[in-house]
Design a protein around this motif. Structure first.
Motif, PDB file in Angstrom:
ATOM      1  N   PRO A   1       0.832  -1.207   0.000  1.00 21.11           N
ATOM      2  CA  PRO A   1       0.000   0.000   0.000  1.00 21.11           C
ATOM      3  C   PRO A   1       0.869   1.260   0.000  1.00 21.11           C
ATOM      4  O   PRO A   1       0.961   1.978   0.998  1.00 21.11           O
ATOM      5  CB  PRO A   1      -0.796  -0.129   1.300  1.00 21.11           C
ATOM      6  CG  PRO A   1       0.112  -0.917   2.209  1.00 21.11           C
ATOM      7  CD  PRO A   1       0.851  -1.877   1.327  1.00 21.11           C
ATOM      8  N   ALA A   2       1.469   1.544  -1.157  1.00 22.03           N
ATOM      9  CA  ALA A   2       2.504   2.574  -1.250  1.00 22.03           C
ATOM     10  C   ALA A   2       1.985   3.929  -1.721  1.00 22.03           C
ATOM     11  O   ALA A   2       2.791   4.816  -2.004  1.00 22.03           O
ATOM     12  CB  ALA A   2       3.621   2.093  -2.184  1.00 22.03           C
ATOM     13  N   ARG A   3       0.662   4.090  -1.844  1.00 18.87           N
ATOM     14  CA  ARG A   3       0.105   5.387  -2.224  1.00 18.87           C
ATOM     15  C   ARG A   3      -1.040   5.746  -1.280  1.00 18.87           C
ATOM     16  O   ARG A   3      -1.703   4.882  -0.711  1.00 18.87           O
ATOM     17  CB  ARG A   3      -0.391   5.365  -3.668  1.00 18.87           C
ATOM     18  CG  ARG A   3       0.702   5.164  -4.704  1.00 18.87           C
ATOM     19  CD  ARG A   3       1.695   6.314  -4.722  1.00 18.87           C
ATOM     20  NE  ARG A   3       2.750   6.104  -5.718  1.00 18.87           N
ATOM     21  CZ  ARG A   3       3.912   5.517  -5.483  1.00 18.87           C
ATOM     22  NH1 ARG A   3       4.164   5.030  -4.269  1.00 18.87           N
ATOM     23  NH2 ARG A   3       4.811   5.404  -6.427  1.00 18.87           N
ATOM     24  N   VAL A   4      -1.290   7.036  -1.136  1.00 27.37           N
ATOM     25  CA  VAL A   4      -2.307   7.526  -0.195  1.00 27.37           C
ATOM     26  C   VAL A   4      -3.700   7.227  -0.719  1.00 27.37           C
ATOM     27  O   VAL A   4      -4.036   7.576  -1.859  1.00 27.37           O
ATOM     28  CB  VAL A   4      -2.134   9.035   0.034  1.00 27.37           C
ATOM     29  CG1 VAL A   4      -3.272   9.573   0.884  1.00 27.37           C
ATOM     30  CG2 VAL A   4      -0.787   9.325   0.683  1.00 27.37           C
ATOM     31  N   ALA A   5      -4.506   6.581   0.122  1.00 26.84           N
ATOM     32  CA  ALA A   5      -5.912   6.337  -0.204  1.00 26.84           C
ATOM     33  C   ALA A   5      -6.828   7.294   0.546  1.00 26.84           C
ATOM     34  O   ALA A   5      -7.769   7.840  -0.028  1.00 26.84           O
ATOM     35  CB  ALA A   5      -6.284   4.896   0.131  1.00 26.84           C
ATOM     36  N   ALA A   6      -6.534   7.522   1.826  1.00 28.48           N
ATOM     37  CA  ALA A   6      -7.401   8.389   2.639  1.00 28.48           C
ATOM     38  C   ALA A   6      -6.671   8.766   3.920  1.00 28.48           C
ATOM     39  O   ALA A   6      -5.698   8.123   4.318  1.00 28.48           O
ATOM     40  CB  ALA A   6      -8.701   7.668   2.971  1.00 28.48           C
ATOM     41  N   PHE A   7      -7.151   9.814   4.555  1.00 26.97           N
ATOM     42  CA  PHE A   7      -6.646  10.209   5.865  1.00 26.97           C
ATOM     43  C   PHE A   7      -7.519   9.567   6.948  1.00 26.97           C
ATOM     44  O   PHE A   7      -8.746   9.478   6.806  1.00 26.97           O
ATOM     45  CB  PHE A   7      -6.662  11.734   6.017  1.00 26.97           C
ATOM     46  CG  PHE A   7      -5.617  12.434   5.208  1.00 26.97           C
ATOM     47  CD1 PHE A   7      -4.363  12.688   5.742  1.00 26.97           C
ATOM     48  CD2 PHE A   7      -5.871  12.819   3.900  1.00 26.97           C
ATOM     49  CE1 PHE A   7      -3.383  13.324   4.993  1.00 26.97           C
ATOM     50  CE2 PHE A   7      -4.907  13.461   3.144  1.00 26.97           C
ATOM     51  CZ  PHE A   7      -3.659  13.704   3.690  1.00 26.97           C
ATOM     52  N   ASP A   8      -6.867   9.123   8.021  1.00 31.51           N
ATOM     53  CA  ASP A   8      -7.585   8.486   9.115  1.00 31.51           C
ATOM     54  C   ASP A   8      -6.790   8.692  10.394  1.00 31.51           C
ATOM     55  O   ASP A   8      -5.729   8.114  10.582  1.00 31.51           O
ATOM     56  CB  ASP A   8      -7.765   6.994   8.838  1.00 31.51           C
ATOM     57  CG  ASP A   8      -8.622   6.295   9.891  1.00 31.51           C
ATOM     58  OD1 ASP A   8      -8.853   6.881  10.967  1.00 31.51           O
ATOM     59  OD2 ASP A   8      -9.047   5.156   9.637  1.00 31.51           O
ATOM     60  N   ASP A   9      -7.306   9.518  11.291  1.00 29.26           N
ATOM     61  CA  ASP A   9      -6.592   9.842  12.519  1.00 29.26           C
ATOM     62  C   ASP A   9      -6.452   8.661  13.467  1.00 29.26           C
ATOM     63  O   ASP A   9      -5.690   8.724  14.440  1.00 29.26           O
ATOM     64  CB  ASP A   9      -7.281  10.993  13.250  1.00 29.26           C
ATOM     65  CG  ASP A   9      -7.015  12.337  12.590  1.00 29.26           C
ATOM     66  OD1 ASP A   9      -6.002  12.435  11.867  1.00 29.26           O
ATOM     67  OD2 ASP A   9      -7.816  13.272  12.786  1.00 29.26           O
ATOM     68  N   ASP A  10      -7.159   7.586  13.197  1.00 30.47           N
ATOM     69  CA  ASP A  10      -7.112   6.446  14.098  1.00 30.47           C
ATOM     70  C   ASP A  10      -6.031   5.431  13.734  1.00 30.47           C
ATOM     71  O   ASP A  10      -5.893   4.415  14.414  1.00 30.47           O
ATOM     72  CB  ASP A  10      -8.476   5.735  14.119  1.00 30.47           C
ATOM     73  CG  ASP A  10      -9.558   6.606  14.751  1.00 30.47           C
ATOM     74  OD1 ASP A  10      -9.212   7.386  15.664  1.00 30.47           O
ATOM     75  OD2 ASP A  10     -10.716   6.510  14.322  1.00 30.47           O
ATOM     76  N   VAL A  11      -5.274   5.678  12.672  1.00 24.83           N
ATOM     77  CA  VAL A  11      -4.206   4.747  12.287  1.00 24.83           C
ATOM     78  C   VAL A  11      -2.856   5.435  12.469  1.00 24.83           C
ATOM     79  O   VAL A  11      -2.769   6.674  12.393  1.00 24.83           O
ATOM     80  CB  VAL A  11      -4.362   4.265  10.829  1.00 24.83           C
ATOM     81  CG1 VAL A  11      -5.706   3.589  10.634  1.00 24.83           C
ATOM     82  CG2 VAL A  11      -4.175   5.419   9.851  1.00 24.83           C
ATOM     83  N   PRO A  12      -1.805   4.667  12.727  1.00 25.17           N
ATOM     84  CA  PRO A  12      -0.465   5.274  12.828  1.00 25.17           C
ATOM     85  C   PRO A  12      -0.123   6.040  11.553  1.00 25.17           C
ATOM     86  O   PRO A  12      -0.311   5.534  10.447  1.00 25.17           O
ATOM     87  CB  PRO A  12       0.446   4.062  13.014  1.00 25.17           C
ATOM     88  CG  PRO A  12      -0.411   3.009  13.591  1.00 25.17           C
ATOM     89  CD  PRO A  12      -1.773   3.214  12.983  1.00 25.17           C
ATOM     90  N   GLY A  13       0.343   7.250  11.714  1.00 29.16           N
ATOM     91  CA  GLY A  13       0.681   8.077  10.564  1.00 29.16           C
ATOM     92  C   GLY A  13      -0.471   8.869  10.009  1.00 29.16           C
ATOM     93  O   GLY A  13      -0.272   9.753   9.176  1.00 29.16           O
ATOM     94  N   GLY A  14      -1.698   8.564  10.450  1.00 31.94           N
ATOM     95  CA  GLY A  14      -2.858   9.346  10.019  1.00 31.94           C
ATOM     96  C   GLY A  14      -3.245   9.155   8.572  1.00 31.94           C
ATOM     97  O   GLY A  14      -4.070   9.909   8.044  1.00 31.94           O
ATOM     98  N   VAL A  15      -2.668   8.145   7.887  1.00 32.46           N
ATOM     99  CA  VAL A  15      -2.938   7.944   6.467  1.00 32.46           C
ATOM    100  C   VAL A  15      -3.140   6.460   6.191  1.00 32.46           C
ATOM    101  O   VAL A  15      -2.395   5.619   6.713  1.00 32.46           O
ATOM    102  CB  VAL A  15      -1.769   8.459   5.588  1.00 32.46           C
ATOM    103  CG1 VAL A  15      -2.128   8.366   4.103  1.00 32.46           C
ATOM    104  CG2 VAL A  15      -1.405   9.889   5.938  1.00 32.46           C
TER     105      VAL A  15
END
Length: 569
Positions: free
Chosen positions: A112-126
């Motif tokens: 998963p080497a490209r940004v799909a979405a932002f998510d504050d609940d995962v490490p890195g927020g992405v």
């Protein structure tokens, strides 16, 4: 490695979300706010097996320095754009550059080497997603250079591994293919496959060997063009380069230096170029004053360079360095990660660096307004560089006021140079200003003497049929400049002065080769056609020479009697 201040994550959030993938002592408030790095770490450790060594067959476990690199390399801004378009891992021999490059290439192909979405609940927020039809190149100027990385890729992805089965990989000697059109392949500078490819990621292997003569420069340009089509990125791996051979590794380092100068100085003239570069530079370099013959000094340096790499045997490296058959220059480049001068270089970069500023040293001398100084100028319009370097009279501190590099499209801007000279006279008390005549005769014989000649205490030529306050033709002073060069070399080796650490001047110093004039040492270029410039180094030698001339002059002695002022040596 440095993050960007506007993209910093709160420490509390990182301690909660990053604890599983980074050691707690590495989690601080300098890490990126948004990054896919944690997904990269997780994917690599869950999908790849260690191919060799004591842990062969076990899941890969990244060491902290590798994990930190991934966190920064996959940093994105609040819009999902990459913070860094390019990265370099310049590490000492045996640091694991090739296995890590193999892991990263496989992650770019499958993970998963490209940004799909932002998510504050995962490490890195992405949250990441795989690249659509990825094309990954492992590139070098010869197949031998890519051999180590490709060997590791084949070992990690061979048909007997869970990775190959899970992703249904077709693995050949020079490629890995996926069922949905993804491809990882090895290319060299002679490969036609490099031209025009819609490249998504590339590993540039051993770029210290990439030069114009072996096609390395052209290959680097082709990779940049191809990556630009897709918004792809590149990671270089390299050992320390040989200064002056114009390698891609050296050029990239120069680009990173420009970037850092821009970041620290928003008015820097190269700020636009620096902004485009966006280079992440990962290097651990031994201190310049390492004594290879001293066991304690050498061991401390090697433990720093190889910190956190449990597979490295420091004792074995020390034995190699101490072998009479192993050149000191190779030891410094390969094991201490120090770019080391050619055999005929006049100065070693270690000696020069030891005279420059040290991180955290608040006592290091700085130039201040009103200082009494001397200046030396060496100019060219279109072929060589133009430089203006000063030396403070009181303590001999050398500082750079400007280095201008012409291009085939644009010669040196004389207006910019004249402004720099004017600013020097406005800021400092200039006791003497010596300038080479060639290609700048109207400035050094007419306009600059009219503007500044009356302010100078010591003139470049005060006697004879054609006295000149500034013009100092190096062609008629070869013997004198040879003597100045020998004295400058002795002063560098003795640590007799300091300098401001300017990268252009340091690079030019490293490019100077040993020449001979009537039995005396003389600075020369590698060849007349060489693109490696030495002009700022010439000015540093000249500035120290002018200081000695001023201190020995009757005009300066008379001034001292009038003012009661004394100089420090």
């Amino acid at each position: 490695m440095e993050g960007t201040s506007s993209l910093i994550a709160p420490r509390e959030r990182l301690c909660t979300l990053g604890a599983e993938v980074l050691p707690p002592d590495l989690i601080d408030d300098s890490l990126p706010l948004y990054t896919l790095g944690y997904e990269a770490i997780t994917w690599i450790e869950r999908n790849l097996l260690q191919p060799n060594g004591p842990q062969a067959g076990q899941p890969v476990r990244l060491v902290p320095s590798q994990a930190m690199f991934l966190v920064f390399f996959y940093a994105v801004d609040e819009h999902g754009n990459w913070v860094f378009n390019r990265a370099v891992r310049r590490l000492a021999k045996g640091s694991g550059k090739s296995p890590f490059a193999a892991m990263l290439a496989l992650f770019e192909l499958l993970g998963p080497a490209r940004v799909a979405a932002f998510d504050d609940d995962v490490p890195g927020g992405v949250v990441g997603m795989p690249v659509s039809m990825p094309l990954v190149h492992v590139a070098a100027t010869s197949q031998d250079q890519t051999a180590n990385t490709m060997r590791m890729i084949r070992a990690m992805a061979n048909k007997r591994t869970p990775l190959a089965r899970n992703y249904r990989l077709d693995v050949g000697k020079t490629y890995v293919e996926t069922p949905d059109g993804g491809r990882l392949q090895q290319i060299t500078s002679s490969a036609s496959a490099a031209e025009g490819s819609e490249l998504t990621f590339a590993v540039a292997d051993e770029t210290e060997h990439w030069t114009g003569s072996n096609g390395g420069k052209d290959l680097a340009e082709t990779l940049d063009q191809n990556l630009g089509k897709t918004g792809g990125r590149l990671m270089e791996t390299c050992n320390a380069w040989l200064p002056g051979v114009a390698s891609v590794a050296e050029s990239t380092f120069e680009g990173w230096v420009q970037q850092q100068e821009w970041l620290n100085n928003p008015s820097h003239p190269d700020r636009l170029t620096s902004r485009r570069q966006q280079i992440l530079y990962d290097a651990r370099v031994a201190p310049p004053d390492v004594d290879l013959a001293d066991e304690e000094s050498l061991r401390a340096a090697l433990e720093f360079v190889y910190e956190g790499l449990p597979w490295v045997k420091i004792h074995d490296i020390m034995q190699r360095i101490w072998s009479p058959a192993y050149p000191v220059s190779r030891s410094r480049r390969f094991y201490l990660n120090q770019p080391n001068a050619a055999a005929d270089a006049m100065f070693t970069l270690e000696e020069w660096a030891a005279l420059g500023p040290k991180p955290g040293d608040d006592t290091f001398p700085e130039i201040t307004d009103g200082d009494e100084v001397v200046l030396f100028f060496d100019g060219s319009r279109s072929r060589d560089a133009t430089a203006l370097v000063g030396c403070r009279i009181f303590d001999g501190h050398v500082f750079t006021l400007g280095v201008w590099q012409p291009t085939p499209e644009a010669p040196v801007n004389t207006g910019e140079v004249s402004i720099a000279v004017q600013r020097a006279f406005d800021r400092f008390t200039v006791a003497a200003f010596f300038a080479d005549v060639r290609e700048w005769e109207s400035f050094v014989k007419v306009s600059w003497p009219e503007l500044y000649g009356d302010d100078l205490i010591v003139h470049a030529k005060s006697r004879g049929t054609d006295p000149q306050p500034i013009a100092w033709d190096m062609r008629s002073h070869s013997s004198e400049f040879s003597e100045a060069t020998e004295m400058f070399l002795a002063e560098v080796q003795d640590g007799a002065f300091t300098h401001d650490g300017n990268w252009d001047t340091s690079r030019h110093i490293g490019n100077i080769r040993r020449g001979e004039y009537r039995g005396r040492l003389y600075p020369r270029k590698e060849s007349e056609a060489s693109t490696s410039k030495i002009d700022a180094g010439i000015c540093a030698i000249g500035a120290r020479m002018v200081r000695r001339i001023v201190l020995a002059s009757p005009e300066w002695e008379e001034r001292g009697r009038e003012t009661g002022w004394t100089v420090g040596w």
